[in-house]
Design a protein around this motif. Sequence first.
Motif, PDB file in Angstrom:
ATOM      1  N   UNK A 291     -73.111  15.922 -30.907  1.00 20.71           N
ATOM      2  CA  UNK A 291     -73.744  15.806 -32.222  1.00 20.71           C
ATOM      3  C   UNK A 291     -73.107  14.758 -33.126  1.00 20.71           C
ATOM      4  N   UNK A 292     -71.819  14.486 -32.943  1.00 23.79           N
ATOM      5  CA  UNK A 292     -71.138  13.544 -33.836  1.00 23.79           C
ATOM      6  C   UNK A 292     -69.980  12.893 -33.078  1.00 23.79           C
ATOM      7  N   UNK A 293     -70.283  11.803 -32.382  1.00 24.76           N
ATOM      8  CA  UNK A 293     -69.250  11.147 -31.575  1.00 24.76           C
ATOM      9  C   UNK A 293     -68.128  10.572 -32.435  1.00 24.76           C
ATOM     10  N   UNK A 294     -68.442  10.116 -33.636  1.00 23.02           N
ATOM     11  CA  UNK A 294     -67.399   9.569 -34.510  1.00 23.02           C
ATOM     12  C   UNK A 294     -66.394  10.650 -34.895  1.00 23.02           C
ATOM     13  N   UNK A 295     -66.895  11.832 -35.244  1.00 20.26           N
ATOM     14  CA  UNK A 295     -66.000  12.932 -35.609  1.00 20.26           C
ATOM     15  C   UNK A 295     -65.182  13.390 -34.409  1.00 20.26           C
ATOM     16  N   UNK A 296     -65.796  13.384 -33.227  1.00 15.31           N
ATOM     17  CA  UNK A 296     -65.082  13.773 -32.020  1.00 15.31           C
ATOM     18  C   UNK A 296     -63.944  12.801 -31.732  1.00 15.31           C
ATOM     19  N   UNK A 297     -64.221  11.500 -31.820  1.00 12.89           N
ATOM     20  CA  UNK A 297     -63.182  10.487 -31.618  1.00 12.89           C
ATOM     21  C   UNK A 297     -62.100  10.586 -32.685  1.00 12.89           C
ATOM     22  N   UNK A 298     -62.492  10.965 -33.886  1.00 14.28           N
ATOM     23  CA  UNK A 298     -61.529  11.040 -34.983  1.00 14.28           C
ATOM     24  C   UNK A 298     -60.449  12.086 -34.702  1.00 14.28           C
ATOM     25  N   UNK A 299     -60.869  13.285 -34.306  1.00 15.56           N
ATOM     26  CA  UNK A 299     -59.867  14.334 -34.101  1.00 15.56           C
ATOM     27  C   UNK A 299     -59.138  14.190 -32.764  1.00 15.56           C
ATOM     28  N   UNK A 300     -59.780  13.547 -31.781  1.00 21.18           N
ATOM     29  CA  UNK A 300     -59.178  13.452 -30.455  1.00 21.18           C
ATOM     30  C   UNK A 300     -58.409  12.157 -30.220  1.00 21.18           C
ATOM     31  N   UNK A 301     -58.689  11.133 -31.034  1.00 18.68           N
ATOM     32  CA  UNK A 301     -58.022   9.846 -30.832  1.00 18.68           C
ATOM     33  C   UNK A 301     -57.366   9.307 -32.100  1.00 18.68           C
ATOM     34  N   UNK A 302     -58.154   9.163 -33.159  1.00 16.02           N
ATOM     35  CA  UNK A 302     -57.666   8.466 -34.350  1.00 16.02           C
ATOM     36  C   UNK A 302     -56.507   9.210 -35.003  1.00 16.02           C
ATOM     37  N   UNK A 303     -56.686  10.488 -35.255  1.00 13.86           N
ATOM     38  CA  UNK A 303     -55.634  11.267 -35.927  1.00 13.86           C
ATOM     39  C   UNK A 303     -54.360  11.354 -35.085  1.00 13.86           C
ATOM     40  N   UNK A 304     -54.459  11.691 -33.789  1.00 13.76           N
ATOM     41  CA  UNK A 304     -53.221  11.733 -32.995  1.00 13.76           C
ATOM     42  C   UNK A 304     -52.498  10.392 -32.927  1.00 13.76           C
ATOM     43  N   UNK A 305     -53.246   9.290 -32.829  1.00  7.37           N
ATOM     44  CA  UNK A 305     -52.589   7.986 -32.751  1.00  7.37           C
ATOM     45  C   UNK A 305     -51.964   7.596 -34.079  1.00  7.37           C
TER      46      UNK A 305
END
Length: 245
Positions: A115-129
């Motif tokens: 439903x929201x690939x940007x939000x998924x990438x945010x919590x799984x990639x952007x925030x951890x990095x």
Amino acid sequence: MAFDQLERPQIALRLDAELRHAHPVTVLESAVETFGDKLALVSSFGAESAVLLHMVSRIKPDMPIMFLDTGMLFGQTLDYRRNLAAKLGLTDVRDLRPLYTDLATVDPKANLWQTDTDACCNIRKVIPLDSALKGFDGWITGRKRFHGGDRLSLPVVEQADGQVKFNPLANWGKTELDAYMAEHDLPAHPLVAQGFPSIGCWPCTKAVEEGEDVRAGRWAGSEKTECGIHVARAPDAVTNVGGDI
């Protein structure tokens, strides 16, 4: 040597002018000379990652390697990460994972990608990095111009979000990458032979047809071309959902 945020834009401009036509090894050597232990490499251990990882293993094998283990990677990628790191003698590979609290709050059913690939990438990639790179002055990416899209105008050195980013392979194409892999007998990611020239999370990556762009299989059918870690943003644009980063 540490540099404050006011110095880093000037450093990026100077180094880009000096290195824009340099061999990737020269770019890496300059990055290490400039930032030393305040430098990290971010690697997906994907289709083309072995080239840059091999170069780093020759220059600074104890450099921190940031690997985003999103919880949705192909099993082949996880195996490749373990085997390649061991083969190259990389001694500090850090597996970055999303916070349990973020997943429980925003993606409890692990279906946010639908439903929201940007939000998924945010919590799984952007925030951890973002969290992992705190304390570093510079970091290295494996991006190349031939991948197209926003990467067509990619500089070799740039300033982004208060840090200096090095793109040593910006000038290289598939010919140079394949030649380097062959010269140093580097193992390919197992999914490359199955038609995956660019590899991310399994729900959002598919094989491509011959003649398609390298990244055509990433978020296919949508306008999305980047996960978000290479998108410039305001300091408060990325926030942790479940806790401090």
